[in-house]
Design an enzyme around this catalytic site. Structure first.
Site, PDB file in Angstrom:
ATOM      1  N   GLY A   1       0.832  -1.197   0.000  1.00  0.00           N
ATOM      2  CA  GLY A   1       0.000   0.000   0.000  1.00  0.00           C
ATOM      3  C   GLY A   1       0.864   1.242   0.000  1.00  0.00           C
TER       4      GLY A   1
ATOM      5  N   GLY B   1       0.758   5.520   1.138  1.00  0.00           N
ATOM      6  CA  GLY B   1       0.042   6.612   1.787  1.00  0.00           C
ATOM      7  C   GLY B   1       0.717   7.932   1.487  1.00  0.00           C
ATOM      8  N   GLY B   2       0.369   8.943   2.270  1.00  0.00           N
ATOM      9  CA  GLY B   2       0.896  10.271   2.024  1.00  0.00           C
ATOM     10  C   GLY B   2       2.390  10.386   2.253  1.00  0.00           C
ATOM     11  CG  MET B   3       4.609  10.890   5.728  1.00  0.00           C
ATOM     12  SD  MET B   3       4.686  10.665   7.500  1.00  0.00           S
ATOM     13  CE  MET B   3       6.426  10.440   7.755  1.00  0.00           C
TER      14      MET B   3
ATOM     15  CB  VAL C   1       3.806  -0.423   3.396  1.00  0.00           C
ATOM     16  CG1 VAL C   1       4.176  -1.639   4.232  1.00  0.00           C
ATOM     17  CG2 VAL C   1       3.699   0.802   4.283  1.00  0.00           C
TER      18      VAL C   1
ATOM     19  CE  LYS D   1       5.027   4.281   7.282  1.00  0.00           C
ATOM     20  NZ  LYS D   1       4.260   4.464   8.513  1.00  0.00           N
TER      21      LYS D   1
ATOM     22  CG  ASP E   1      -3.381  10.187  13.047  1.00  0.00           C
ATOM     23  OD1 ASP E   1      -4.547  10.658  13.136  1.00  0.00           O
ATOM     24  OD2 ASP E   1      -2.846   9.910  11.959  1.00  0.00           O
TER      25      ASP E   1
END
Lengths: 156, 508
Positions: B35, B37-39, B42, B57, B151
């Site tokens: 997957g 994400g914004g950062m 992975v 990651k 978070d």
């Protein structure tokens, strides 16, 4: 028959082991099938190994005060027996018998040194299992003393 | 961070292209992308030497230039490594390759809690309590270690599939977490990575104080508020503050507070659940539960029988040591540890790694490290101060030993699920290092010399104690007509259970 590392992971003492350490540990076990009624070890025999029941059922029994055998507990699949023998080589305090056809795997105290060089995490898990076994025996002694105290307190 | 390049010819991550299956990245071979994400992206990957499958990651190449993002990435790994918990994903490696940071984590298979709610709809309170009690325990452990998550939301709660054992809820993503700088007990407030007033987090889960004052006001109670929102959302399928035209309108609603109770949307929800959610989501932090442990205690009766039995100890009122552990951890000078026999031959690198695995805490005179009868899962290495060990029988209490610096207390609890045989109460203030049973595997990896010493000490103590205790019990209990006296028996029972207590002298 070789011991499947995943099966070995069913023992809580080895569940958290990394896969490679568990694989190394599994390689050190020697397996044998016991028929129902067959004795795995007898009370009073020298002890220097731990047993893992991969499949089947075992019965732990010991002679009572009159010498007659008493059944102490039943061991199910995925459980360890005789852990403390790895670090405390006193004679077996009970007899272990297969209640039905069982696959039993044995590992000796010599494996601790071999594993310590090649898979230290597995060696520590093995030692930890032995310490746990001793701790449980100490707890039984503590409970025995505590029961006696209760009895004394109940006296007028 | 180390540059780790000896794993073959890596694909240059600076190109920004995703890594293809089979590509090498440092000591890892990519299996597939899981997957993005914004950062970071992975990947499922395999360590080339250990053949260990990990989740790798890798920070997006275009973010690797930004110092703040890189710092946050490193912070995530450090925060998650600062404490060990069975429901927090373990980090096994961190490094950078051609300037792009990466971390290797336990590989999990399963789905996010958010996906489950999207698919199955609202969860009944017993299933929700079963899934969230482990998460509350993980958040409590983070708070104990001085780490705030900041978070918490259903996307960051992962239900990992376990063969034959259902799912294991895992708390993920400490990416914007915060902890005291270096963990040093300077008395100064913790240093946030983000500038004061900067808004981070996910708006619907932000607390009123966070909305009003930004991250500067964030504390453990703000994490608790987010857990309240998670409970609300997963039990009703709706967010407590829903359907607002803009983020600003949403934030105003959060700051005002007063969400309708969950049972107004699902009348079958019990009043106790409403009350727990309402308290966790109180507008004022001081009106919330004193800690997430108390929130867990409120949810415990709603859980299924197995989860109730499993978590009874963690959330029980008898768990006095936890409140003692809430004091921030202290970092000890290596020389202070070297003075203790257990550490005399432990290499510097292991002493440096120790605070992440086994935090040291100050205790005040009169504080209890643990109570007799409580279920213990940790041992304490006494660095300074004196601890009295008490054994209570009936209405009377005996002081059975006094432990000083260098003593190891509660050692059997690392390997045996037994009630504490004695209470350990501080006679003077001091410092103790707490080693939890769950930290033992990591301790073996990162502090192998210390782990070996600990095992040797425990093994020899247990063998010695079993022999002596067996002899002594036979002497006092098996001798016909013997009357050892209550005092001797209380001391004997304490000494058998707590391996640091000297055995009572032999009767002549």
């Amino acid at each position: 028959m070789a011991l499947d590392p995943e099966t070995l992971g069913r023992a809580p003492a080895f569940a958290a082991l990394p896969e490679d350490a568990r694989r190394a540990l599994a390689l050190c076990f020697r397996g044998r099938r016991y028929a129902a009624g067959e004795v795995v070890f007898r009370e009073g025999e020298p002890a220097s190994s731990l047993f893992f029941l991969a499949d089947g059922e075992l019965v732990v029994s010991a002679r009572g005060p009159g010498g007659a055998p008493r059944q102490l507990l039943r061991i199910g699949s995925g459980q360890l027996v005789g852990e403390s023998a790895l670090i405390d080589p006193t004679p077996r305090r009970a007899t272990l018998t297969a209640a039905r056809p069982s696959w039993v795997y044995e590992i000796g105290d010599d494996s601790i040194d071999i594993l310590h060089r090649n898979a230290p995490a597995a060696a520590r898990a093995l030692t930890g299992a032995a310490i746990g076994g001793l701790a449980r025996r100490l707890r039984q002694l503590e409970q025995r003393v505590e029961r006696d105290l209760e009895r004394m307190s109940a006296l007028p | 961070m180390s540059v780790d390049r000896d794993g073959g010819l890596p694909q240059n991550p600076r190109s920004g292209r995703p890594l293809e299956p089979g590509a090498t990245f440092g000591r890892y071979v990519v299996v597939r992308a899981i997957g993005s994400g914004g950062m970071a992206t992975v990947y499922e990957a395999t360590h080339v030497d250990l053949y260990k499958r990990v989740a790798l990651k890798v920070l997006h190449a275009w973010l690797a230039m930004r110092l703040d993002v890189v710092q946050r990435f490193v912070l995530e790994a450090r925060a998650a490594s600062r404490f060990s918990h069975p429901h927090v994903v373990g980090i096994s490696d961190i490094g950078s390759l051609d300037g792009v940071p990466f971390m290797a984590m336990d590989l999990l298979e399963g789905e996010q809690l958010a996906e489950v709610v999207d698919r199955d709809g609202p969860l009944p309170p017993d299933r929700l309590a079963d899934l969230l009690l482990p998460v509350l325990s993980a958040v409590a452990a983070a708070h104990d270690a001085g780490v705030l998550h900041r978070d918490i939301k259903p996307d960051n709660i992962f239900l990992a599939r376990q063969p034959r054992r259902g799912v294991r809820p895992m708390l993920l993503d400490f990416g914007i977490s915060k902890f005291a700088a270096g963990g040093v007990d300077t008395g100064a407030p913790a240093q946030p990575l983000t500038a004061a007033g900067e808004v981070l987090g996910t708006p619907p889960y932000m607390s009123p104080e966070q909305v009003r004052n930004g991250m500067a006001s964030f504390d453990a109670r703000s994490d608790q508020y987010a857990l309240g929102v998670v409970l609300y959302e997963c039990s009703t399928g709706r967010l407590p503050f829903d359907d607002f035209p803009s983020i600003n309108a949403l934030m105003e609603a959060i700051a005002r507070g007063g969400a309708p109770p969950p049972s107004s949307l699902r009348p079958e929800l019990p009043a106790a659940f409403d009350a727990a959610v309402a308290r966790a989501m109180s507008r004022e932090p001081e009106q919330r539960f004193p800690s997430v442990i108390e929130l867990g205690r409120a949810l415990l009766p709603l859980a299924g029988p197995r989860a109730r039995a499993h978590w009874a100890e963690e959330f029980s009122e008898l768990d006095a040591p936890r409140s003692e552990r809430r004091a921030p951890p202290v970092v000890l000078a290596p020389a202070a540890l070297r003075a203790l026999p257990l550490f005399s031959a432990v290499p510097d690198a292991e002493i440096a790694a120790l605070p992440l695995l086994a935090p040291a805490h100050r205790f005040a005179a009169g504080a209890a490290l643990f109570d007799q009868g409580a279920a213990g899962t940790s041992c304490f290495l006494l660095v300074s101060g004196d601890i009295e060990l008490h054994r209570t029988h009936g209405a009377e209490t005996w002081e059975v030993a006094l432990a000083g610096p260098g003593a190891t207390l509660g050692l059997p609890a690392l390997w045996d699920d037994a009630p504490r045989p004695v209470s350990a109460v501080a006679r003077t203030a001091g410092i103790a290092i707490e080693i939890r049973r769950s930290a033992l595997p990591q301790l073996g990896l990162r502090c192998p010399t210390l782990a070996d010493h600990l095992h040797e000490e425990a093994a020899s103590a247990a063998v010695r104690r079993l022999r002596l205790a067996g002899e002594r019990v036979a002497e006092v209990l098996d001798k016909p007509g013997a009357d050892p006296g209550r005092d001797a028996l209380v001391r004997l029972a304490a000494a058998i259970g707590e391996w640091n207590v000297p055995l009572p002298p032999r009767k002549r």
